[in-house]
Design a protein around this motif. Structure first.
Motif, PDB file in Angstrom:
ATOM      1  N   GLN A 183      59.021  40.631  23.043  1.00 36.48           N
ATOM      2  CA  GLN A 183      58.483  39.740  22.018  1.00 36.48           C
ATOM      3  C   GLN A 183      57.637  40.548  21.048  1.00 36.48           C
ATOM      4  OE1 GLN A 183      56.758  37.485  25.429  1.00 36.48           O
ATOM      5  NE2 GLN A 183      57.130  35.697  24.133  1.00 36.48           N
ATOM      6  N   THR A 184      57.708  40.211  19.768  1.00 35.07           N
ATOM      7  CA  THR A 184      56.878  40.867  18.766  1.00 35.07           C
ATOM      8  C   THR A 184      55.499  40.227  18.759  1.00 35.07           C
ATOM      9  OG1 THR A 184      58.776  41.462  17.387  1.00 35.07           O
ATOM     10  CG2 THR A 184      56.612  41.416  16.325  1.00 35.07           C
ATOM     11  N   VAL A 185      54.482  41.028  19.063  1.00 36.61           N
ATOM     12  CA  VAL A 185      53.105  40.541  19.103  1.00 36.61           C
ATOM     13  C   VAL A 185      52.479  40.590  17.718  1.00 36.61           C
ATOM     14  CG1 VAL A 185      50.820  40.896  20.120  1.00 36.61           C
ATOM     15  CG2 VAL A 185      52.885  41.336  21.478  1.00 36.61           C
ATOM     16  N   LEU A 186      52.612  41.742  17.064  1.00 35.39           N
ATOM     17  CA  LEU A 186      52.093  41.969  15.722  1.00 35.39           C
ATOM     18  C   LEU A 186      53.045  42.916  15.004  1.00 35.39           C
ATOM     19  CD1 LEU A 186      48.299  42.724  16.416  1.00 35.39           C
ATOM     20  CD2 LEU A 186      49.162  40.708  15.220  1.00 35.39           C
ATOM     21  N   CYS A 187      53.041  42.866  13.686  1.00 32.41           N
ATOM     22  CA  CYS A 187      53.820  43.827  12.914  1.00 32.41           C
ATOM     23  C   CYS A 187      53.173  43.981  11.550  1.00 32.41           C
ATOM     24  CB  CYS A 187      55.270  43.387  12.784  1.00 32.41           C
ATOM     25  SG  CYS A 187      55.513  41.705  12.154  1.00 32.41           S
ATOM     26  N   GLY A 188      53.575  45.006  10.831  1.00 30.90           N
ATOM     27  CA  GLY A 188      52.976  45.224   9.526  1.00 30.90           C
ATOM     28  C   GLY A 188      53.789  46.184   8.685  1.00 30.90           C
ATOM     29  N   ASP A 189      53.471  46.187   7.391  1.00 30.50           N
ATOM     30  CA  ASP A 189      54.069  47.146   6.474  1.00 30.50           C
ATOM     31  C   ASP A 189      52.953  47.716   5.608  1.00 30.50           C
ATOM     32  OD1 ASP A 189      53.536  45.164   4.540  1.00 30.50           O
ATOM     33  OD2 ASP A 189      55.574  44.373   4.663  1.00 30.50           O
ATOM     34  N   ARG A 190      53.302  48.360   4.519  1.00 28.58           N
ATOM     35  CA  ARG A 190      52.288  49.023   3.709  1.00 28.58           C
ATOM     36  C   ARG A 190      51.440  48.060   2.892  1.00 28.58           C
ATOM     37  NH1 ARG A 190      55.646  54.479   1.776  1.00 28.58           N
ATOM     38  NH2 ARG A 190      55.026  55.729   3.587  1.00 28.58           N
ATOM     39  N   SER A 191      51.753  46.772   2.964  1.00 26.48           N
ATOM     40  CA  SER A 191      50.958  45.800   2.228  1.00 26.48           C
ATOM     41  C   SER A 191      50.041  44.989   3.118  1.00 26.48           C
ATOM     42  CB  SER A 191      51.867  44.858   1.429  1.00 26.48           C
ATOM     43  OG  SER A 191      52.716  44.120   2.291  1.00 26.48           O
ATOM     44  N   THR A 192      50.484  44.649   4.331  1.00 22.41           N
ATOM     45  CA  THR A 192      49.651  43.803   5.190  1.00 22.41           C
ATOM     46  C   THR A 192      50.155  43.823   6.627  1.00 22.41           C
ATOM     47  OG1 THR A 192      48.639  41.606   5.351  1.00 22.41           O
ATOM     48  CG2 THR A 192      50.993  41.691   4.859  1.00 22.41           C
ATOM     49  N   VAL A 193      49.395  43.183   7.511  1.00 20.58           N
ATOM     50  CA  VAL A 193      49.754  43.010   8.921  1.00 20.58           C
ATOM     51  C   VAL A 193      50.112  41.549   9.136  1.00 20.58           C
ATOM     52  CG1 VAL A 193      48.884  43.063  11.291  1.00 20.58           C
ATOM     53  CG2 VAL A 193      48.338  44.923   9.718  1.00 20.58           C
ATOM     54  N   TYR A 194      51.156  41.295   9.931  1.00 15.57           N
ATOM     55  CA  TYR A 194      51.673  39.944  10.112  1.00 15.57           C
ATOM     56  C   TYR A 194      51.523  39.486  11.556  1.00 15.57           C
ATOM     57  CZ  TYR A 194      54.008  41.452   5.823  1.00 15.57           C
ATOM     58  OH  TYR A 194      54.280  41.955   4.578  1.00 15.57           O
ATOM     59  N   SER A 195      51.033  38.273  11.729  1.00 16.49           N
ATOM     60  CA  SER A 195      50.944  37.660  13.051  1.00 16.49           C
ATOM     61  C   SER A 195      51.493  36.240  13.056  1.00 16.49           C
ATOM     62  CB  SER A 195      49.491  37.634  13.546  1.00 16.49           C
ATOM     63  OG  SER A 195      48.663  36.923  12.633  1.00 16.49           O
ATOM     64  N   ARG A 248      46.272  60.487   4.659  1.00 14.43           N
ATOM     65  CA  ARG A 248      45.513  61.640   4.170  1.00 14.43           C
ATOM     66  C   ARG A 248      46.176  62.184   2.916  1.00 14.43           C
ATOM     67  NH1 ARG A 248      40.383  61.874   6.031  1.00 14.43           N
ATOM     68  NH2 ARG A 248      40.267  61.971   8.309  1.00 14.43           N
ATOM     69  N   PRO A 249      45.408  62.628   1.920  1.00 15.28           N
ATOM     70  CA  PRO A 249      43.952  62.551   1.884  1.00 15.28           C
ATOM     71  C   PRO A 249      43.472  61.106   1.767  1.00 15.28           C
ATOM     72  CG  PRO A 249      44.771  63.285  -0.228  1.00 15.28           C
ATOM     73  CD  PRO A 249      45.950  63.252   0.691  1.00 15.28           C
ATOM     74  N   ALA A 250      42.331  60.829   2.333  1.00 11.46           N
ATOM     75  CA  ALA A 250      41.823  59.465   2.388  1.00 11.46           C
ATOM     76  C   ALA A 250      41.556  58.895   1.004  1.00 11.46           C
ATOM     77  CB  ALA A 250      40.544  59.417   3.227  1.00 11.46           C
ATOM     78  N   ASP A 251      41.393  59.772  -0.002  1.00 10.77           N
ATOM     79  CA  ASP A 251      41.120  59.293  -1.359  1.00 10.77           C
ATOM     80  C   ASP A 251      42.355  59.349  -2.251  1.00 10.77           C
ATOM     81  OD1 ASP A 251      41.375  62.017  -1.562  1.00 10.77           O
ATOM     82  OD2 ASP A 251      39.516  62.356  -2.671  1.00 10.77           O
ATOM     83  N   ALA A 252      43.543  59.387  -1.641  1.00  3.74           N
ATOM     84  CA  ALA A 252      44.774  59.427  -2.436  1.00  3.74           C
ATOM     85  C   ALA A 252      44.836  58.229  -3.370  1.00  3.74           C
ATOM     86  CB  ALA A 252      45.986  59.446  -1.520  1.00  3.74           C
ATOM     87  N   SER A 253      45.103  58.476  -4.631  1.00  3.92           N
ATOM     88  CA  SER A 253      45.051  57.418  -5.636  1.00  3.92           C
ATOM     89  C   SER A 253      46.144  56.363  -5.451  1.00  3.92           C
ATOM     90  CB  SER A 253      45.174  58.032  -7.040  1.00  3.92           C
ATOM     91  OG  SER A 253      46.396  58.742  -7.168  1.00  3.92           O
ATOM     92  N   ASP A 254      47.262  56.736  -4.799  1.00  5.07           N
ATOM     93  CA  ASP A 254      48.346  55.771  -4.623  1.00  5.07           C
ATOM     94  C   ASP A 254      48.177  54.896  -3.396  1.00  5.07           C
ATOM     95  OD1 ASP A 254      48.846  57.556  -2.591  1.00  5.07           O
ATOM     96  OD2 ASP A 254      50.859  58.110  -3.267  1.00  5.07           O
ATOM     97  N   GLY A 255      47.148  55.146  -2.584  1.00  5.72           N
ATOM     98  CA  GLY A 255      46.915  54.352  -1.388  1.00  5.72           C
ATOM     99  C   GLY A 255      47.965  54.546  -0.324  1.00  5.72           C
ATOM    100  N   ILE A 256      48.723  55.631  -0.413  1.00  4.69           N
ATOM    101  CA  ILE A 256      49.773  55.923   0.568  1.00  4.69           C
ATOM    102  C   ILE A 256      49.560  57.282   1.218  1.00  4.69           C
ATOM    103  CG2 ILE A 256      52.249  56.330   0.899  1.00  4.69           C
ATOM    104  CD1 ILE A 256      52.784  54.333  -1.319  1.00  4.69           C
ATOM    105  N   GLY A 257      49.076  58.257   0.461  1.00  6.53           N
ATOM    106  CA  GLY A 257      48.839  59.592   0.988  1.00  6.53           C
ATOM    107  C   GLY A 257      49.865  60.597   0.495  1.00  6.53           C
TER     108      GLY A 257
END
Length: 338
Positions: A183-195, A248-257
């Motif tokens: 069973q899927t308990v939790l899942c997520g992608d680069r935008s949000t986490v889904y429950s 990483r880097p934690a300050d990457a401007s694209d929010g992806i790294g």
């Protein structure tokens, strides 16, 4: 189709990882090889147990000798297309093991990625068979039963799960296989986490790791004491959030790294993450799959060097009694119900 639950998951995976050199083509033998017919590691729901609620995944692990590999992959691909007309079907993904993570074992950083392609190289060397994980997703347990995919697998794939020997062909040495319901308990992608149930269904029918993208799937296999299930799932929620949102880097401007490599410590955040729970306890234990998709092996390995991930994983790891075993996979077949 008979109802099923999961047996000793760790025993199957452990023995599968200890296959002797040469079994891919019948040069050696293994404790996992039968002398008659393939045996499945699974058993029936006890009469006092109820069917799992919500979305379910019928999960398989099996090994295939090189001479019949293309045939097996095509069989599964064809059946995946047929499932598109099945009510409640969400998606199917067939993933081939190519290597194994070293960073999940907390080894020194100098070992990172060392086994990243080891299994694929062993296949090329004819010292290991192909090893597959198969995820077949359904809206609910009733839809899984109605699809009878397990019966189809027995009738079509299982007859191919035998060792082959040079100049002999198919032998009577059978590969065992594993199947169970998760069973899927939790899942997520680069935008949000889904429950939420509706969001999880949409996630499962929108798998993003199609073969052409070349992404790396990581499946971290662990077991806990079943009595610890509520506490474990309380702890894994923060871990999934960290795993899905750090880079990483934690300050990457694209929010992806930035892309990871053998020579740096940067990494892009996971493409998707998912926590799958064994739908049934076995001998007082509960198995989990921590399923993640990354752009590369290096992104995954470098993520384990991030102190934020280390700190978030410690409370979860403290409850683990078996594992972690964390193979790398490449997707070979993916079909989504769009």
């Amino acid at each position: 189709m008979s109802e099923i639950k999961n047996p000793n998951r760790r025993q199957f995976l452990s023995s599968s990882s200890q296959v002797l050199a040469g079994i891919a083509m019948g040069v050696g033998l293994s404790s996992c090889a039968d002398d008659d017919s393939p045996a499945v590691s699974t058993n029936s729901i006890e009469t006092n147990e109820t069917a799992p609620e919500g979305q379910v995944t019928q999960y398989f692990e099996f090994r295939v000798a090189p001479p019949v590999n293309s045939k097996v992959v095509e069989l599964i691909n064809t059946q995946a297309q047929a499932l598109l007309s099945q009510n409640g079907f969400l998606s199917l993904s067939l993933k081939q093991m190519v290597g194994e993570s070293t960073m999940v074992k907390n080894l020194p950083a100098s070992y990172k990625g060392l086994l990243g392609n080891a299994h694929q190289e062993a296949i090329a060397n004819q010292s290991l068979p192909f090893f597959y994980s198969l995820f077949v997703r359904f809206e609910d347990y009733a839809a899984l039963q109605a699809a009878n995919f397990g019966d189809w697998f027995i009738d079509n794939v299982v007859p191919e799960l035998y060792v082959y020997q040079p100049n002999v062909g198919k032998t009577d040495l059978a590969f065992h296989y594993y199947t169970g319901v998760y069973q899927t308990v939790l899942c997520g992608d680069r935008s949000t986490v889904y429950s939420d149930a509706a969001d999880i269904s949409q996630f499962l029918r929108s798998q993003t790791d199609s073969p052409d993208k070349g992404y790396t799937t990581v499946a971290n296999h662990v077991a806990i004491e079943d009595a610890q299930l509520p506490e474990f799932e309380r702890r894994i929620a923060p871990l999934l959030n960290v795993a899905q949102n750090t880079y990483r880097p934690a300050d990457a401007s694209d929010g992806i790294g930035e892309a990871g490599s053998a020579s740096n410590t940067t990494y892009k955040k996971a493409v998707t993450t998912e926590i799958l729970r064994n739908a049934f306890a076995q001998d007082g234990e509960r198995d989990y799959l921590m399923h993640g998709v990354w752009e590369s092996v290096w992104d995954h390995e470098n993520s384990h060097l991030d102190i934020r991930f280390m700190q978030a994983s410690m409370p979860v790891g403290a409850l683990v009694i078996k594992g972690p075993v964390e193979p790398f996979y490449q997707t070979r077949v993916q079909v989504n119900q769009v």
